[in-house]
Design a protein around this motif. Structure first.
Motif, PDB file in Angstrom:
ATOM      1  N   ILE A  88       5.331  10.705   6.696  1.00  0.00           N
ATOM      2  CA  ILE A  88       3.916  10.744   7.066  1.00  0.00           C
ATOM      3  C   ILE A  88       3.463   9.378   7.572  1.00  0.00           C
ATOM      4  O   ILE A  88       2.772   9.280   8.589  1.00  0.00           O
ATOM      5  N   ALA A  89       3.869   8.315   6.899  1.00  0.00           N
ATOM      6  CA  ALA A  89       3.494   6.960   7.317  1.00  0.00           C
ATOM      7  C   ALA A  89       4.005   6.652   8.722  1.00  0.00           C
ATOM      8  O   ALA A  89       3.298   6.045   9.528  1.00  0.00           O
ATOM      9  N   ALA A  90       5.219   7.089   9.023  1.00  0.00           N
ATOM     10  CA  ALA A  90       5.810   6.826  10.341  1.00  0.00           C
ATOM     11  C   ALA A  90       5.107   7.592  11.447  1.00  0.00           C
ATOM     12  O   ALA A  90       5.155   7.187  12.612  1.00  0.00           O
ATOM     13  N   ALA A  91       4.432   8.685  11.104  1.00  0.00           N
ATOM     14  CA  ALA A  91       3.795   9.534  12.114  1.00  0.00           C
ATOM     15  C   ALA A  91       2.292   9.264  12.272  1.00  0.00           C
ATOM     16  O   ALA A  91       1.631   9.945  13.058  1.00  0.00           O
ATOM     17  N   LEU A  92       1.764   8.274  11.564  1.00  0.00           N
ATOM     18  CA  LEU A  92       0.335   7.995  11.664  1.00  0.00           C
ATOM     19  C   LEU A  92      -0.042   7.544  13.068  1.00  0.00           C
ATOM     20  O   LEU A  92       0.667   6.760  13.705  1.00  0.00           O
ATOM     21  N   SER A  93      -1.192   8.006  13.528  1.00  0.00           N
ATOM     22  CA  SER A  93      -1.737   7.570  14.820  1.00  0.00           C
ATOM     23  C   SER A  93      -2.304   6.157  14.650  1.00  0.00           C
ATOM     24  O   SER A  93      -2.521   5.696  13.521  1.00  0.00           O
ATOM     25  N   PRO A  94      -2.582   5.468  15.751  1.00  0.00           N
ATOM     26  CA  PRO A  94      -3.196   4.130  15.625  1.00  0.00           C
ATOM     27  C   PRO A  94      -4.503   4.161  14.824  1.00  0.00           C
ATOM     28  O   PRO A  94      -4.749   3.270  14.012  1.00  0.00           O
ATOM     29  N   PHE A  95      -5.334   5.182  15.014  1.00  0.00           N
ATOM     30  CA  PHE A  95      -6.566   5.295  14.244  1.00  0.00           C
ATOM     31  C   PHE A  95      -6.259   5.471  12.762  1.00  0.00           C
ATOM     32  O   PHE A  95      -6.905   4.859  11.900  1.00  0.00           O
ATOM     33  N   GLU A  96      -5.285   6.306  12.442  1.00  0.00           N
ATOM     34  CA  GLU A  96      -4.917   6.521  11.045  1.00  0.00           C
ATOM     35  C   GLU A  96      -4.331   5.259  10.419  1.00  0.00           C
ATOM     36  O   GLU A  96      -4.546   5.004   9.239  1.00  0.00           O
ATOM     37  N   ILE A  97      -3.624   4.463  11.198  1.00  0.00           N
ATOM     38  CA  ILE A  97      -3.109   3.181  10.689  1.00  0.00           C
ATOM     39  C   ILE A  97      -4.292   2.270  10.334  1.00  0.00           C
ATOM     40  O   ILE A  97      -4.291   1.633   9.287  1.00  0.00           O
ATOM     41  N   ASP A  98      -5.308   2.243  11.196  1.00  0.00           N
ATOM     42  CA  ASP A  98      -6.506   1.459  10.884  1.00  0.00           C
ATOM     43  C   ASP A  98      -7.156   1.964   9.596  1.00  0.00           C
ATOM     44  O   ASP A  98      -7.617   1.166   8.768  1.00  0.00           O
ATOM     45  N   CYS A  99      -7.182   3.265   9.416  1.00  0.00           N
ATOM     46  CA  CYS A  99      -7.733   3.839   8.180  1.00  0.00           C
ATOM     47  C   CYS A  99      -6.889   3.425   6.977  1.00  0.00           C
ATOM     48  O   CYS A  99      -7.440   3.055   5.927  1.00  0.00           O
ATOM     49  N   ALA A 100      -5.572   3.488   7.111  1.00  0.00           N
ATOM     50  CA  ALA A 100      -4.680   3.107   6.006  1.00  0.00           C
ATOM     51  C   ALA A 100      -4.866   1.633   5.636  1.00  0.00           C
ATOM     52  O   ALA A 100      -4.884   1.280   4.450  1.00  0.00           O
ATOM     53  N   ILE A 101      -5.028   0.783   6.630  1.00  0.00           N
ATOM     54  CA  ILE A 101      -5.264  -0.641   6.370  1.00  0.00           C
ATOM     55  C   ILE A 101      -6.610  -0.825   5.673  1.00  0.00           C
ATOM     56  O   ILE A 101      -6.731  -1.599   4.715  1.00  0.00           O
ATOM     57  N   THR A 102      -7.619  -0.101   6.129  1.00  0.00           N
ATOM     58  CA  THR A 102      -8.945  -0.202   5.516  1.00  0.00           C
ATOM     59  C   THR A 102      -8.909   0.239   4.061  1.00  0.00           C
ATOM     60  O   THR A 102      -9.486  -0.424   3.186  1.00  0.00           O
ATOM     61  N   VAL A 103      -8.229   1.339   3.776  1.00  0.00           N
ATOM     62  CA  VAL A 103      -8.099   1.791   2.390  1.00  0.00           C
ATOM     63  C   VAL A 103      -7.371   0.726   1.566  1.00  0.00           C
ATOM     64  O   VAL A 103      -7.771   0.416   0.437  1.00  0.00           O
ATOM     65  N   ALA A 104      -6.333   0.137   2.132  1.00  0.00           N
ATOM     66  CA  ALA A 104      -5.593  -0.918   1.426  1.00  0.00           C
ATOM     67  C   ALA A 104      -6.501  -2.119   1.142  1.00  0.00           C
ATOM     68  O   ALA A 104      -6.418  -2.719   0.065  1.00  0.00           O
ATOM     69  N   GLU A 151     -15.895  -4.234   5.564  1.00  0.00           N
ATOM     70  CA  GLU A 151     -17.189  -3.722   6.012  1.00  0.00           C
ATOM     71  C   GLU A 151     -17.207  -3.437   7.507  1.00  0.00           C
ATOM     72  O   GLU A 151     -17.736  -2.408   7.950  1.00  0.00           O
ATOM     73  N   SER A 152     -16.618  -4.317   8.288  1.00  0.00           N
ATOM     74  CA  SER A 152     -16.542  -4.116   9.731  1.00  0.00           C
ATOM     75  C   SER A 152     -15.722  -2.871  10.063  1.00  0.00           C
ATOM     76  O   SER A 152     -16.104  -2.070  10.927  1.00  0.00           O
ATOM     77  N   ALA A 153     -14.615  -2.701   9.358  1.00  0.00           N
ATOM     78  CA  ALA A 153     -13.773  -1.528   9.583  1.00  0.00           C
ATOM     79  C   ALA A 153     -14.507  -0.252   9.211  1.00  0.00           C
ATOM     80  O   ALA A 153     -14.453   0.747   9.947  1.00  0.00           O
ATOM     81  N   MET A 154     -15.209  -0.257   8.084  1.00  0.00           N
ATOM     82  CA  MET A 154     -15.935   0.943   7.667  1.00  0.00           C
ATOM     83  C   MET A 154     -17.077   1.262   8.630  1.00  0.00           C
ATOM     84  O   MET A 154     -17.368   2.433   8.875  1.00  0.00           O
ATOM     85  N   ASP A 155     -17.707   0.243   9.207  1.00  0.00           N
ATOM     86  CA  ASP A 155     -18.741   0.482  10.218  1.00  0.00           C
ATOM     87  C   ASP A 155     -18.142   1.156  11.446  1.00  0.00           C
ATOM     88  O   ASP A 155     -18.739   2.068  12.017  1.00  0.00           O
ATOM     89  N   THR A 187     -16.467   4.833  10.095  1.00  0.00           N
ATOM     90  CA  THR A 187     -17.501   5.671   9.482  1.00  0.00           C
ATOM     91  C   THR A 187     -16.957   6.396   8.245  1.00  0.00           C
ATOM     92  O   THR A 187     -15.770   6.723   8.169  1.00  0.00           O
ATOM     93  N   ARG A 188     -17.848   6.613   7.305  1.00  0.00           N
ATOM     94  CA  ARG A 188     -17.472   7.290   6.054  1.00  0.00           C
ATOM     95  C   ARG A 188     -16.920   8.694   6.280  1.00  0.00           C
ATOM     96  O   ARG A 188     -15.916   9.058   5.675  1.00  0.00           O
ATOM     97  N   PRO A 189     -17.565   9.511   7.114  1.00  0.00           N
ATOM     98  CA  PRO A 189     -17.026  10.867   7.302  1.00  0.00           C
ATOM     99  C   PRO A 189     -15.591  10.874   7.841  1.00  0.00           C
ATOM    100  O   PRO A 189     -14.754  11.659   7.390  1.00  0.00           O
ATOM    101  N   LYS A 190     -15.298   9.984   8.773  1.00  0.00           N
ATOM    102  CA  LYS A 190     -13.937   9.930   9.330  1.00  0.00           C
ATOM    103  C   LYS A 190     -12.947   9.391   8.299  1.00  0.00           C
ATOM    104  O   LYS A 190     -11.804   9.830   8.257  1.00  0.00           O
ATOM    105  N   MET A 191     -13.391   8.453   7.470  1.00  0.00           N
ATOM    106  CA  MET A 191     -12.511   7.930   6.424  1.00  0.00           C
ATOM    107  C   MET A 191     -12.223   9.018   5.393  1.00  0.00           C
ATOM    108  O   MET A 191     -11.080   9.184   4.968  1.00  0.00           O
ATOM    109  N   LYS A 192     -13.240   9.767   5.012  1.00  0.00           N
ATOM    110  CA  LYS A 192     -13.039  10.866   4.068  1.00  0.00           C
ATOM    111  C   LYS A 192     -12.091  11.909   4.661  1.00  0.00           C
ATOM    112  O   LYS A 192     -11.231  12.441   3.958  1.00  0.00           O
ATOM    113  N   ALA A 193     -12.240  12.183   5.947  1.00  0.00           N
ATOM    114  CA  ALA A 193     -11.363  13.152   6.612  1.00  0.00           C
ATOM    115  C   ALA A 193      -9.930  12.639   6.649  1.00  0.00           C
ATOM    116  O   ALA A 193      -8.985  13.415   6.448  1.00  0.00           O
TER     117      ALA A 193
END
Length: 116
Positions: free
Chosen positions: A11-27, A88-92, A95-101
């Protein structure tokens, strides 16, 4: 919900660039202890972050990864203060809905029930 952790690398290897940004933000959120997930979920998402083969990001410079490492090993007020504007910049931007998704999507992909 049961998770098939053996699928994390795939799953990690198949993440899109947007999903990688989300994974970094969660980290970042986990590293500065602002994440509201429980211990098991935190471990799961940090393992996902760790397994991303190429953490290149248009949103984050390399120093974000160093801050994550520092926050994980020894969180201090200084490190938390350095992480905060990145998070904070990443979450802006995300967005919360996209992060939750994103998180729901990862959980669904890891669901042992789905794989069965």
């Amino acid at each position: 919900m049961n998770f098939d952790k053996n699928r994390l690398a795939e799953i990690a290897a198949a993440l899109s660039p947007f999903e990688i940004d989300c994974a970094i933000t969660v980290a970042l959120k986990i590293s500065d202890d602002t994440c509201k997930m429980g211990t098991g979920q935190r471990a799961l998402f940090m393992a996902l972050y760790d397994l991303v083969p190429d953490k290149s990001s248009a949103m984050f410079a390399e120093d974000a990864h160093a801050l994550i490492l520092q926050g994980r090993s020894a969180l201090s007020d200084e490190i938390a203060a350095a992480i905060k504007p990145l998070r904070e910049s990443a979450m802006d931007a995300i967005t919360r809905p996209k992060m939750k998704a994103f998180k729901a999507s990862i959980r669904a992909r890891l669901s042992a029930d789905e794989a069965a």
